[in-house]
Design an enzyme around this catalytic site. Structure first.
Site, PDB file in Angstrom:
ATOM      1  N   ASP A 244       0.876  -1.162   0.000  1.00 30.67           N
ATOM      2  CA  ASP A 244       0.000   0.000   0.000  1.00 30.67           C
ATOM      3  C   ASP A 244       0.928   1.232   0.000  1.00 30.67           C
ATOM      4  O   ASP A 244       2.131   1.114   0.295  1.00 30.67           O
ATOM      5  CB  ASP A 244      -0.856  -0.040   1.268  1.00 30.67           C
ATOM      6  CG  ASP A 244      -1.581   1.260   1.518  1.00 30.67           C
ATOM      7  OD1 ASP A 244      -2.247   1.751   0.596  1.00 30.67           O
ATOM      8  OD2 ASP A 244      -1.481   1.794   2.650  1.00 30.67           O
TER       9      ASP A 244
ATOM     10  N   ASP B 133      -0.137   5.154   0.909  1.00 33.79           N
ATOM     11  CA  ASP B 133      -0.361   6.144   1.971  1.00 33.79           C
ATOM     12  C   ASP B 133      -0.410   5.481   3.339  1.00 33.79           C
ATOM     13  O   ASP B 133      -1.225   4.581   3.578  1.00 33.79           O
ATOM     14  CB  ASP B 133      -1.659   6.911   1.707  1.00 33.79           C
ATOM     15  CG  ASP B 133      -1.548   7.796   0.490  1.00 33.79           C
ATOM     16  OD1 ASP B 133      -0.569   8.557   0.420  1.00 33.79           O
ATOM     17  OD2 ASP B 133      -2.417   7.712  -0.392  1.00 33.79           O
TER      18      ASP B 133
HETATM   19  C1  XBP Z   1      -5.249   6.340   1.089  1.00 32.19           C
HETATM   20  C2  XBP Z   1      -6.374   7.128   0.562  1.00 32.19           C
HETATM   21  C3  XBP Z   1      -6.136   8.184  -0.435  1.00 32.19           C
HETATM   22  C4  XBP Z   1      -5.363   9.388   0.064  1.00 32.19           C
HETATM   23  C5  XBP Z   1      -5.560  10.571  -0.844  1.00 32.19           C
HETATM   24  O1  XBP Z   1      -4.989   5.339   0.142  1.00 32.19           O
HETATM   25  O2  XBP Z   1      -7.508   6.878   0.916  1.00 32.19           O
HETATM   26  O3  XBP Z   1      -7.380   8.597  -0.867  1.00 32.19           O
HETATM   27  O4  XBP Z   1      -5.828   9.759   1.353  1.00 32.19           O
HETATM   28  O5  XBP Z   1      -5.251  10.253  -2.157  1.00 32.19           O
HETATM   29  P1  XBP Z   1      -3.915   4.138   0.311  1.00 32.19           P
HETATM   30  P2  XBP Z   1      -6.151  10.738  -3.387  1.00 32.19           P
HETATM   31  O6  XBP Z   1      -3.569   3.996   1.770  1.00 32.19           O
HETATM   32  O7  XBP Z   1      -4.628   2.929  -0.250  1.00 32.19           O
HETATM   33  O8  XBP Z   1      -2.735   4.501  -0.516  1.00 32.19           O
HETATM   34  O9  XBP Z   1      -6.568  12.133  -3.090  1.00 32.19           O
HETATM   35  O10 XBP Z   1      -5.242  10.638  -4.584  1.00 32.19           O
HETATM   36  O11 XBP Z   1      -7.334   9.807  -3.461  1.00 32.19           O
HETATM   37 MG    MG Z   2      -2.871   3.177   3.518  1.00 33.48          MG
END
Ligand code: XBP
Ligand code: MG
Length: 234
Positions: free
Chosen positions: A8, A10
């Site tokens: 993953d 973020d």
């Molecule tokens: C985390 C999310 C993302 C980010 C923002 O995703 O929910 O939406 O907060 O990114 P992950 P965007 O942990 O799966 O990477 O604004 O590009 O959606």
């Molecule tokens: Mg995440």
């Protein structure tokens, strides 16, 4: 036999959500919107995966209709938010979490395949990985599936299933790395054993079904973790 690690982005590769939150607020201010997301509110909104979906939820919470705030408005604002996020990432505000670079580089060196499965936008993946895993960080990952590549974002399994398909591997040949309850649900629904390292915005969540929950990846060792791998036998 583990042949691939699927990450993953973020919260897992890097502690990014404060960057996203600040970038949302910068985009709101720039657009003249009297919206400001503090940490507590963002923790609540964070349960909605995807930045555009998160903005729609907030508009709904405030009673702002889709007629007043259209999908096109959201897309425009999201583009500006991502531009602000890129600036923060390039300024070094979202460094990799402990142990990530070591795991990525040693795993690659030992012949494991690496992939990314995330709900964030592709532009954000590129910015983060290129800024933190220099040089040519993106080339370390054989498959990259973003939120734009799937019909349903996490907790749906789509992003992981897409990665498995592209790698042509079975779930029992891969390990997932996640930081959130929604991410864990997604990986588990795709049949993947999952290592969870909770992050700033997910520390209060529960992670039933995780193979292991660790504070970070500093001490994670694939061979010692009980998963037979190509790397261990190399
Ligand atoms: C985390 C999310 C993302 C980010 C923002 O995703 O929910 O939406 O907060 O990114 P992950 P965007 O942990 O799966 O990477 O604004 O590009 O959606
Ligand atoms: Mg995440």
């Amino acid at each position: 036999m583990i042949r691939a690690l699927i990450f993953d982005v973020d919260g897992t590769l890097a502690e990014t959500e404060e960057g996203h939150r600040r970038a949302f607020n910068a985009a709101f201010a720039e657009a003249g919107l009297a919206w400001a997301w503090d940490v507590n509110l963002y923790r609540e909104l964070y349960r909605v995966t995807g930045g555009k979906e998160r903005m729609r939820r907030y508009a709904d919470m405030r009673g702002v209709s889709a007629a007043e705030f259209s999908d096109a408005d959201i897309a425009k604002l999201h583009g500006r938010k991502n531009a602000h996020y890129a600036e923060l990432v390039r300024a070094g505000e979202c460094p990799l979490r402990p142990g990530v670079e070591r795991l990525v580089r040693t795993s690659r060196a030992r012949g494991l395949r690496l992939a990314i499965s995330t709900t964030t936008s592709r532009v954000n993946i590129v910015e983060l990985v290129e800024a933190t895993l220099r040089p040519n960080g993106l080339a370390l990952f054989e498959v990259v599936v973003s939120g734009e590549d799937v019909a349903a974002k996490k907790p749906a399994p789509d992003a992981y299933l897409r990665v498995l398909e592209a790698l042509a591997l079975r779930p029992d040949e891969c390990l997932a790395f996640e930081d959130s309850h929604n991410g864990l649900l997604s990986a588990r629904a795709a049949g993947l054993a999952t290592i969870v390292t909770p992050s700033l915005y997910t520390r209060h969540e529960t992670f039933a079904g995780a193979a292991v929950v660790l504070p970070d990846l500093t001490d994670f060792d694939l061979a010692a973790s009980g998963f037979a791998s190509e790397a261990a036998s190399a």
